[in-house]
Design a protein around this motif. Structure first.
Motif, PDB file in Angstrom:
ATOM      1  N   SER A  39       0.852  -1.185   0.000  1.00 11.19           N
ATOM      2  CA  SER A  39       0.000   0.000   0.000  1.00 11.19           C
ATOM      3  C   SER A  39       0.888   1.236   0.000  1.00 11.19           C
ATOM      4  O   SER A  39       2.006   1.225   0.522  1.00 11.19           O
ATOM      5  CB  SER A  39      -0.928   0.013   1.220  1.00 11.19           C
ATOM      6  N   ALA A  40       0.383   2.292  -0.608  1.00 13.77           N
ATOM      7  CA  ALA A  40       1.147   3.528  -0.695  1.00 13.77           C
ATOM      8  C   ALA A  40       0.997   4.332   0.587  1.00 13.77           C
ATOM      9  O   ALA A  40      -0.108   4.463   1.126  1.00 13.77           O
ATOM     10  CB  ALA A  40       0.661   4.352  -1.876  1.00 13.77           C
ATOM     11  N   ARG A  41       2.094   4.872   1.091  1.00 13.00           N
ATOM     12  CA  ARG A  41       2.016   5.720   2.278  1.00 13.00           C
ATOM     13  C   ARG A  41       1.391   7.062   1.904  1.00 13.00           C
ATOM     14  O   ARG A  41       1.737   7.662   0.883  1.00 13.00           O
ATOM     15  CB  ARG A  41       3.409   5.929   2.854  1.00 13.00           C
ATOM     16  N   VAL A  44       3.820   9.857   0.911  1.00 10.15           N
ATOM     17  CA  VAL A  44       4.394   9.813  -0.437  1.00 10.15           C
ATOM     18  C   VAL A  44       3.423  10.436  -1.433  1.00 10.15           C
ATOM     19  O   VAL A  44       3.822  11.209  -2.314  1.00 10.15           O
ATOM     20  CB  VAL A  44       4.731   8.361  -0.833  1.00 10.15           C
ATOM     21  N   MET A  45       2.149  10.127  -1.296  1.00  9.16           N
ATOM     22  CA  MET A  45       1.156  10.689  -2.197  1.00  9.16           C
ATOM     23  C   MET A  45       1.098  12.202  -2.063  1.00  9.16           C
ATOM     24  O   MET A  45       0.977  12.922  -3.059  1.00  9.16           O
ATOM     25  CB  MET A  45      -0.210  10.064  -1.924  1.00  9.16           C
ATOM     26  N   VAL A  46       1.205  12.702  -0.840  1.00  5.97           N
ATOM     27  CA  VAL A  46       1.168  14.151  -0.616  1.00  5.97           C
ATOM     28  C   VAL A  46       2.349  14.823  -1.301  1.00  5.97           C
ATOM     29  O   VAL A  46       2.206  15.875  -1.946  1.00  5.97           O
ATOM     30  CB  VAL A  46       1.150  14.464   0.894  1.00  5.97           C
ATOM     31  N   LEU A  47       3.535  14.224  -1.204  1.00  2.00           N
ATOM     32  CA  LEU A  47       4.723  14.802  -1.841  1.00  2.00           C
ATOM     33  C   LEU A  47       4.570  14.845  -3.358  1.00  2.00           C
ATOM     34  O   LEU A  47       4.933  15.832  -4.004  1.00  2.00           O
ATOM     35  CB  LEU A  47       5.968  14.002  -1.453  1.00  2.00           C
ATOM     36  N   ILE A  48       4.037  13.779  -3.940  1.00  2.00           N
ATOM     37  CA  ILE A  48       3.836  13.756  -5.393  1.00  2.00           C
ATOM     38  C   ILE A  48       2.815  14.806  -5.799  1.00  2.00           C
ATOM     39  O   ILE A  48       2.988  15.515  -6.807  1.00  2.00           O
ATOM     40  CB  ILE A  48       3.406  12.354  -5.848  1.00  2.00           C
ATOM     41  N   HIS A  82      -4.882   4.994  -9.250  1.00  2.00           N
ATOM     42  CA  HIS A  82      -5.208   4.041  -8.202  1.00  2.00           C
ATOM     43  C   HIS A  82      -5.911   2.848  -8.815  1.00  2.00           C
ATOM     44  O   HIS A  82      -6.822   2.984  -9.632  1.00  2.00           O
ATOM     45  CB  HIS A  82      -6.108   4.688  -7.144  1.00  2.00           C
ATOM     46  N   GLY A  83      -5.473   1.658  -8.462  1.00  2.00           N
ATOM     47  CA  GLY A  83      -6.092   0.427  -8.943  1.00  2.00           C
ATOM     48  C   GLY A  83      -5.688  -0.682  -7.995  1.00  2.00           C
ATOM     49  O   GLY A  83      -5.888  -0.582  -6.787  1.00  2.00           O
ATOM     50  N   ALA A  84      -5.090  -1.738  -8.529  1.00  2.00           N
ATOM     51  CA  ALA A  84      -4.537  -2.788  -7.678  1.00  2.00           C
ATOM     52  C   ALA A  84      -3.173  -2.316  -7.186  1.00  2.00           C
ATOM     53  O   ALA A  84      -2.131  -2.889  -7.472  1.00  2.00           O
ATOM     54  CB  ALA A  84      -4.401  -4.090  -8.458  1.00  2.00           C
ATOM     55  N   GLY A  85      -3.176  -1.241  -6.446  1.00  2.00           N
ATOM     56  CA  GLY A  85      -1.970  -0.555  -6.040  1.00  2.00           C
ATOM     57  C   GLY A  85      -2.107   0.910  -6.422  1.00  2.00           C
ATOM     58  O   GLY A  85      -3.069   1.315  -7.072  1.00  2.00           O
ATOM     59  N   ALA A  86      -1.145   1.718  -5.998  1.00  2.00           N
ATOM     60  CA  ALA A  86      -1.133   3.140  -6.356  1.00  2.00           C
ATOM     61  C   ALA A  86       0.115   3.400  -7.189  1.00  2.00           C
ATOM     62  O   ALA A  86       1.202   2.920  -6.860  1.00  2.00           O
ATOM     63  CB  ALA A  86      -1.145   4.009  -5.095  1.00  2.00           C
ATOM     64  N   TYR A  87      -0.045   4.159  -8.262  1.00  2.00           N
ATOM     65  CA  TYR A  87       1.030   4.339  -9.222  1.00  2.00           C
ATOM     66  C   TYR A  87       1.251   5.825  -9.516  1.00  2.00           C
ATOM     67  O   TYR A  87       0.301   6.598  -9.640  1.00  2.00           O
ATOM     68  CB  TYR A  87       0.696   3.664 -10.555  1.00  2.00           C
ATOM     69  N   LEU A  88       2.528   6.183  -9.645  1.00  2.00           N
ATOM     70  CA  LEU A  88       2.910   7.452 -10.248  1.00  2.00           C
ATOM     71  C   LEU A  88       3.089   7.217 -11.735  1.00  2.00           C
ATOM     72  O   LEU A  88       3.767   6.276 -12.145  1.00  2.00           O
ATOM     73  CB  LEU A  88       4.221   7.953  -9.633  1.00  2.00           C
ATOM     74  N   VAL A  89       2.474   8.053 -12.550  1.00  2.00           N
ATOM     75  CA  VAL A  89       2.714   8.038 -13.997  1.00  2.00           C
ATOM     76  C   VAL A  89       3.715   9.141 -14.277  1.00  2.00           C
ATOM     77  O   VAL A  89       3.478  10.306 -13.913  1.00  2.00           O
ATOM     78  CB  VAL A  89       1.408   8.281 -14.780  1.00  2.00           C
ATOM     79  N   GLY A  90       4.834   8.805 -14.887  1.00  2.00           N
ATOM     80  CA  GLY A  90       5.848   9.828 -15.125  1.00  2.00           C
ATOM     81  C   GLY A  90       6.911   9.381 -16.112  1.00  2.00           C
ATOM     82  O   GLY A  90       6.941   8.226 -16.526  1.00  2.00           O
ATOM     83  N   TYR A 102       5.139   3.855 -12.023  1.00  2.00           N
ATOM     84  CA  TYR A 102       6.025   3.579 -10.895  1.00  2.00           C
ATOM     85  C   TYR A 102       5.140   3.273  -9.685  1.00  2.00           C
ATOM     86  O   TYR A 102       4.308   4.093  -9.298  1.00  2.00           O
ATOM     87  CB  TYR A 102       6.932   4.770 -10.578  1.00  2.00           C
ATOM     88  N   LEU A 103       5.320   2.093  -9.104  1.00  2.00           N
ATOM     89  CA  LEU A 103       4.540   1.724  -7.922  1.00  2.00           C
ATOM     90  C   LEU A 103       5.000   2.529  -6.712  1.00  2.00           C
ATOM     91  O   LEU A 103       6.178   2.537  -6.372  1.00  2.00           O
ATOM     92  CB  LEU A 103       4.721   0.233  -7.627  1.00  2.00           C
ATOM     93  N   LEU A 104       4.063   3.174  -6.051  1.00  2.00           N
ATOM     94  CA  LEU A 104       4.431   3.995  -4.907  1.00  2.00           C
ATOM     95  C   LEU A 104       5.017   3.164  -3.783  1.00  2.00           C
ATOM     96  O   LEU A 104       5.892   3.624  -3.047  1.00  2.00           O
ATOM     97  CB  LEU A 104       3.208   4.772  -4.404  1.00  2.00           C
ATOM     98  N   GLU A 105       4.566   1.920  -3.634  1.00  2.00           N
ATOM     99  CA  GLU A 105       5.048   1.093  -2.526  1.00  2.00           C
ATOM    100  C   GLU A 105       6.513   0.711  -2.678  1.00  2.00           C
ATOM    101  O   GLU A 105       7.143   0.265  -1.717  1.00  2.00           O
ATOM    102  CB  GLU A 105       4.189  -0.163  -2.414  1.00  2.00           C
ATOM    103  N   ARG A 106       7.066   0.848  -3.901  1.00  2.00           N
ATOM    104  CA  ARG A 106       8.477   0.505  -4.123  1.00  2.00           C
ATOM    105  C   ARG A 106       9.385   1.727  -4.129  1.00  2.00           C
ATOM    106  O   ARG A 106      10.554   1.637  -4.459  1.00  2.00           O
ATOM    107  CB  ARG A 106       8.616  -0.270  -5.442  1.00  2.00           C
ATOM    108  N   MET A 107       8.827   2.867  -3.764  1.00  2.00           N
ATOM    109  CA  MET A 107       9.618   4.092  -3.666  1.00  2.00           C
ATOM    110  C   MET A 107      10.122   4.288  -2.238  1.00  2.00           C
ATOM    111  O   MET A 107       9.454   3.912  -1.281  1.00  2.00           O
ATOM    112  CB  MET A 107       8.772   5.311  -4.043  1.00  2.00           C
ATOM    113  N   SER A 108      11.274   4.917  -2.130  1.00  2.00           N
ATOM    114  CA  SER A 108      11.784   5.330  -0.820  1.00  2.00           C
ATOM    115  C   SER A 108      12.547   6.628  -1.010  1.00  2.00           C
ATOM    116  O   SER A 108      12.900   7.010  -2.129  1.00  2.00           O
ATOM    117  CB  SER A 108      12.686   4.248  -0.210  1.00  2.00           C
ATOM    118  N   ASP A 109      12.818   7.325   0.104  1.00  2.00           N
ATOM    119  CA  ASP A 109      13.539   8.605   0.065  1.00  2.00           C
ATOM    120  C   ASP A 109      12.908   9.563  -0.937  1.00  2.00           C
ATOM    121  O   ASP A 109      13.603  10.184  -1.761  1.00  2.00           O
ATOM    122  CB  ASP A 109      15.022   8.387  -0.272  1.00  2.00           C
TER     123      ASP A 109
END
Length: 231
Positions: A39-41, A44-48, A82-90, A102-109
């Motif tokens: 799941s996306a934090r 992270v969504m707020v920063l995007i 948003h779907g089966a996960g949350a994604y950044l399109v970029g 880009y899957l938000l759950e696999r992002m860090s920093d």
């Protein structure tokens, strides 16, 4: 906002609303569906979202696959999906290729970059999404033609394969047409329709379906169960 609304209510109204909320919370659920467990934090969504509002890039480290080494990315944000996960399109700045997921759950920093970056004038997220099947995307788009046989017509009338699909009635069958990529995901979805759907176009989708069937055949063969060949 909810706190402000509650604060404006008198005591008796607050008690009534709290009681209503308690009943509804016990009697409503989202049905479980097999899918991504990450799941996306919210942070992270707020920063995007901040980056999109400011016209800035987003910087983060990313694992394309769970076992990969994380790599630094600077991406021009084109949207959140948003779907089966949350994604950044970029996309990478100055890269002429189309945006990717880009899957938000696999992002860090994750942080908002000092480097500017915004979609091109006229960018349409809905139009881009319509080129996909669900959240899956291929480099090439295909004209999909599915024939729904009589056994599946009643179900298909209540179903949407693609937001831009067309449906034509031919005798006691339906012909569904749309243009999209993501053939593997579409083939796997069609398993759930059994023998009530026939792939008429494209040939590539028929090939993909045969490959998915071959994979299932190999798995069953390990247990000594050899399924019949379907033509």
């Amino acid at each position: 906002m909810l706190g402000k609304i509650r604060g404006a209510l008198d005591f008796r109204e607050k008690l009534r609303i709290e009681s209503d909320f308690e009943v509804l919370s016990r009697l409503q659920r989202t049905a479980f569906q097999a899918g991504r467990c990450g799941s996306a934090r919210p942070d992270v969504m707020v920063l995007i979202q901040q980056a999109m509002l400011k016209g800035r890039c987003v910087e983060f480290t990313y694992r394309r696959h769970p076992d990969d080494e994380p790599r630094w990315r600077r991406i021009v944000p084109h949207g959140l999906v948003h779907g089966a996960g949350a994604y950044l399109v970029g996309r990478i700045p100055e890269d002429p290729r189309a945006p990717i997921y880009y899957l938000l759950e696999r992002m860090s920093d994750v942080h908002v970059s000092d480097v500017g970056g915004a979609p091109a004038e006229g960018w349409d997220l809905d139009a881009w999404l319509s080129e996909n099947f669900a959240v899956w995307r291929d480099d090439e788009q295909h004209d999909i033609v599915l024939r729904i046989l009589p056994s599946g017509v009643s179900r298909a009338r209540e179903w949407t394969f693609h937001p831009h699909q067309s449906v034509v009635v031919e005798s006691d069958e339906l012909v569904i047409r749309f243009r999209a990529g993501g053939l593997r995901a579409l083939a796997e979805h069609l398993f759930g329709w059994g023998d009530s759907v026939r792939i008429e176009q494209p040939t590539e989708l028929r090939i993909e379906m045969r490959e998915r069937l071959a994979c299932a055949h190999r798995v069953l063969a390990v247990d000594g169960m050899i399924p019949p060949t379907c033509e």
